[in-house]
Motif scaffolding. Sequence first.
Motif, PDB file in Angstrom:
ATOM      1  N   LEU A  51       1.527  36.653 167.346  1.00 24.32           N
ATOM      2  CA  LEU A  51       1.601  37.734 166.361  1.00 24.32           C
ATOM      3  C   LEU A  51       2.169  39.010 166.975  1.00 24.32           C
ATOM      4  O   LEU A  51       2.805  39.820 166.295  1.00 24.32           O
ATOM      5  N   HIS A  52       1.941  39.165 168.284  1.00 21.16           N
ATOM      6  CA  HIS A  52       2.432  40.362 168.962  1.00 21.16           C
ATOM      7  C   HIS A  52       3.961  40.435 168.994  1.00 21.16           C
ATOM      8  O   HIS A  52       4.534  41.522 169.053  1.00 21.16           O
ATOM      9  N   ILE A  95      -8.334  39.986 165.760  1.00 19.94           N
ATOM     10  CA  ILE A  95      -6.927  39.759 166.141  1.00 19.94           C
ATOM     11  C   ILE A  95      -6.013  40.496 165.164  1.00 19.94           C
ATOM     12  O   ILE A  95      -4.916  40.928 165.511  1.00 19.94           O
ATOM     13  N   MET A  96      -6.476  40.625 163.906  1.00 24.20           N
ATOM     14  CA  MET A  96      -5.854  41.577 162.985  1.00 24.20           C
ATOM     15  C   MET A  96      -6.923  42.615 162.648  1.00 24.20           C
ATOM     16  O   MET A  96      -8.111  42.295 162.537  1.00 24.20           O
ATOM     17  N   LEU A 151      -1.809  36.429 157.209  1.00 29.72           N
ATOM     18  CA  LEU A 151      -2.524  37.609 156.690  1.00 29.72           C
ATOM     19  C   LEU A 151      -3.717  37.187 155.826  1.00 29.72           C
ATOM     20  O   LEU A 151      -4.728  37.893 155.772  1.00 29.72           O
ATOM     21  N   GLN A 201       3.386  49.712 163.605  1.00 30.48           N
ATOM     22  CA  GLN A 201       3.104  48.563 164.466  1.00 30.48           C
ATOM     23  C   GLN A 201       3.262  48.890 165.952  1.00 30.48           C
ATOM     24  O   GLN A 201       2.568  48.320 166.783  1.00 30.48           O
ATOM     25  N   TYR A 227      -4.205  49.556 156.146  1.00 29.89           N
ATOM     26  CA  TYR A 227      -3.089  48.670 156.508  1.00 29.89           C
ATOM     27  C   TYR A 227      -3.589  47.669 157.542  1.00 29.89           C
ATOM     28  O   TYR A 227      -4.075  48.048 158.605  1.00 29.89           O
ATOM     29  N   PHE A 240      -8.620  35.704 161.401  1.00 31.47           N
ATOM     30  CA  PHE A 240      -7.969  36.695 162.266  1.00 31.47           C
ATOM     31  C   PHE A 240      -8.672  38.043 162.210  1.00 31.47           C
ATOM     32  O   PHE A 240      -8.855  38.712 163.224  1.00 31.47           O
ATOM     33  N   VAL A 291      -7.143  34.819 176.048  1.00 28.55           N
ATOM     34  CA  VAL A 291      -6.049  34.955 175.084  1.00 28.55           C
ATOM     35  C   VAL A 291      -5.737  33.583 174.504  1.00 28.55           C
ATOM     36  O   VAL A 291      -5.758  32.570 175.213  1.00 28.55           O
ATOM     37  N   ARG A 331       5.812  41.186 165.009  1.00 28.84           N
ATOM     38  CA  ARG A 331       5.307  42.267 164.174  1.00 28.84           C
ATOM     39  C   ARG A 331       6.362  42.790 163.215  1.00 28.84           C
ATOM     40  O   ARG A 331       6.032  43.310 162.152  1.00 28.84           O
ATOM     41  N   PHE A 353       5.772  41.045 160.067  1.00 29.39           N
ATOM     42  CA  PHE A 353       4.664  41.609 159.288  1.00 29.39           C
ATOM     43  C   PHE A 353       5.083  42.917 158.611  1.00 29.39           C
ATOM     44  O   PHE A 353       4.641  43.210 157.497  1.00 29.39           O
ATOM     45  N   PRO A 360      -1.558  43.239 163.210  1.00 31.74           N
ATOM     46  CA  PRO A 360      -1.979  42.557 164.425  1.00 31.74           C
ATOM     47  C   PRO A 360      -2.407  43.555 165.505  1.00 31.74           C
ATOM     48  O   PRO A 360      -1.805  44.627 165.654  1.00 31.74           O
ATOM     49  N   ASP A 381      -2.665  33.503 168.745  1.00 34.37           N
ATOM     50  CA  ASP A 381      -2.877  34.942 168.537  1.00 34.37           C
ATOM     51  C   ASP A 381      -1.766  35.759 169.202  1.00 34.37           C
ATOM     52  O   ASP A 381      -1.303  36.771 168.652  1.00 34.37           O
ATOM     53  N   ALA A 382      -1.370  35.325 170.399  1.00 29.00           N
ATOM     54  CA  ALA A 382      -0.360  36.079 171.147  1.00 29.00           C
ATOM     55  C   ALA A 382       0.969  36.123 170.399  1.00 29.00           C
ATOM     56  O   ALA A 382       1.727  37.096 170.513  1.00 29.00           O
ATOM     57  N   TRP A 418      -3.790  44.156 169.751  1.00 34.65           N
ATOM     58  CA  TRP A 418      -3.533  43.581 171.074  1.00 34.65           C
ATOM     59  C   TRP A 418      -4.353  42.301 171.166  1.00 34.65           C
ATOM     60  O   TRP A 418      -5.572  42.341 171.039  1.00 34.65           O
ATOM     61  N   PRO A 419      -3.688  41.135 171.358  1.00 33.02           N
ATOM     62  CA  PRO A 419      -4.418  39.882 171.124  1.00 33.02           C
ATOM     63  C   PRO A 419      -5.310  39.408 172.260  1.00 33.02           C
ATOM     64  O   PRO A 419      -6.014  38.411 172.088  1.00 33.02           O
TER      65      PRO A 419
END
Lengths: 406, 406
Positions: free
Chosen positions: A208-209, B344-345, B334, B65, B356, B339, A201, A212, A215, B359, A205-206, B361-362
């Motif tokens: 972004l979780h 990751i996205m 984005l 999301q 669409y 990503f 991980v 959201r 986003f 993100p 990146d983490a 699960w990273p």
Amino acid sequence: MPTDDAGNCLEGVRVLDLTQFEAGPSCTEALAFLGADVVKVENPKGDPGRSSGGAPGADAWYFLQYNANKRSITVNLKDPRGLALLKDMVTKADVFIENYAPGAIERLGLGADVVRGINPAIIYAQVKGFGTGSPYENNLAFDMIAQACGDTMSVTGPKDGPPMKPGPSIGDTGTGMLLAISVLGALFRRTRTGQGEHLQVAMQDAMLHYIRGAFAAHARTGKPAPRAGSASLGATNPPCGIFPCKPGGANDYVFVYTSRGNPEHWPRLLKVIGREDLIGDERYATREARIAHEPEINAIISEWTRHHTKQDAMAIIGAVGVPAGAVLDTGELLGDPSFEARGIMQTIQHPKAGPYKMPAWPVRFSGSPPPIRPAPLLGGNNEDVLNDWLGMSRDEVGSLQADKVI
Amino acid sequence: MPTDDAGNCLEGVRVLDLTQFEAGPSCTEALAFLGADVVKVENPKGDPGRSSGGAPGADAWYFLQYNANKRSITVNLKDPRGLALLKDMVTKADVFIENYAPGAIERLGLGADVVRGINPAIIYAQVKGFGTGSPYENNLAFDMIAQACGDTMSVTGPKDGPPMKPGPSIGDTGTGMLLAISVLGALFRRTRTGQGEHLQVAMQDAMLHYIRGAFAAHARTGKPAPRAGSASLGATNPPCGIFPCKPGGANDYVFVYTSRGNPEHWPRLLKVIGREDLIGDERYATREARIAHEPEINAIISEWTRHHTKQDAMAIIGAVGVPAGAVLDTGELLGDPSFEARGIMQTIQHPKAGPYKMPAWPVRFSGSPPPIRPAPLLGGNNEDVLNDWLGMSRDEVGSLQADKVI
């Protein structure tokens, strides 16, 4: 009397923990709270987290927070005998976790290929700042770098001011929690299939979780999510924010929110603050009207909150079913006896730091969070771990110690 | 071609998901990403999260999301036949999760005692705003209320200004992650012992887990942890903060940090910004000296950063091994192809919203995050779930539908 109902969840699971600072340690500590045998492997100087910030006698408060319920051994991995010792431990381990700088674990001779070659059923887990394939994959990262590059800063701060760093260490602990979930998923599968796994991980990146909602806001408007001050991202439902309370200190505010999903919140709020005269007033009767008159609305509520403490305001507004929350600081939380009574904060007896009250794992198992055991002293478990895991005698351990291998 | 190596971790695990909005759904979604069969049980009006914020055709981006990789069924729990149906499903479930307002699940007749009575091996998990035994245990909470009462707001914002809400929804997703870890721990134990569990987490309590650095700062000073602006809590090692970059937009800043643990960072930084003349200058040579001259140091660095974009500044400073991070917004993230290339996205194809990008699960399992499947339409899986779980025929399901039980 609460029993430790969490502590046998991971009974028998052995974690070889080569992590430092916070992102990795918060992950392995979560496993330790659930009963895994987490052995922190430190070089003889120790995790630099042991001296991060003030140190009460021996180890920093910071270190005590992220290393509870673990054991510690020292191993000099640059000594061939130290490396061989660690590889022996790999054969006994279920999980191997590291969060060194990019390339460091491979230079130590403990890359995924080596460790998984020794023990194919092991869960090998890594935390880095940036992902493999990212333009920044070799860059160093700390919590704040992940938060800068992971959007959390860009959506935090005053609406018309510069970005701010969220106070919580989401870059570190936030990442650690996602890795812990993934380790547990892989361990669960292994009970059925025996399969090992390579988990990685990146802190960026983490992030972004956790963001959201930003986003989603971007998708609605087609524009970068802005900073929302004290409100929520994309909230368009006044009142939604903090209001000043007496006596006017730095944290004397109460958050008040009326939900779009519950149109009763607004008239209930007016009634409880003594402004029943405004119920039905067309200037404020609908969400759209309240958006148009937000400054007036905020003034009406502030006029009431200024005459109440934040605790009273929260209690009075909350009691009529309108969401309200006092902005509490660390002192107020430490001083609230309810946390200790409920086991959400616990006082440890550390051999050097003495008694220390700290937050526990906050999820209750059959009513109670798991008990905290103090973070280990550096190398404090050399003898018992090497005996438990490898069957070494006290003399054998003593000889490794004399030779500075451990 | 990456395979879904995460997706068989929880193969065969059945989750009865009675959650709504975000704290609960983020927890069950994590389980779904790892391969659990998560069945979202909604009343016939649906999770109110389906209409939170803008809705692209059918469901809000917000909903998409937090509900990926799940299935949805509708059940009218106020109809005795609906309640009986749900109880039948309880006999087939491994996990039951809810985050209704305090007391609501008990009023529906699905409290812990009832559900665990039907299936003693079930993991029964609950999210509330405040803990049992807290003075506020009956209060409503949303993300911002938890963040106000859980210290995260008091340590976020300008040093001399009011508290701010961190942009990330730590109150919701942060809580959900701690519950997911606990559910997985209990599931792991159950493979060995068959034991069920009752898990409960309060959003306010969960916040303390993410703010332990603030409690460490409090222990060092004996005073409530203050707001730290763009820096880190308790950071006393300038430079540590954001610096303005060209062209001067709202997020054109780069975070620069020189670590106390690595004294080489400071001279490396001076060299890379063309101020080798200051290396060794006693005004800035030690940490203590830099604390005394922080405004000058910040001016020296700003003078350089103003002539670079944040991306260039990050790349140039990062390349010499000094931690640096551009403050990136949702649009920049984005727009970064890395990503999507790394998974990751991912771009989902939603039956109503169309493509669409969101993100994933990273955490990477053998190199890849698990694939995202679009969030389900309301009741979109009534037939297949009731067939899979209870062996119902199409006719039986149709008859329940005709009678408005589902």
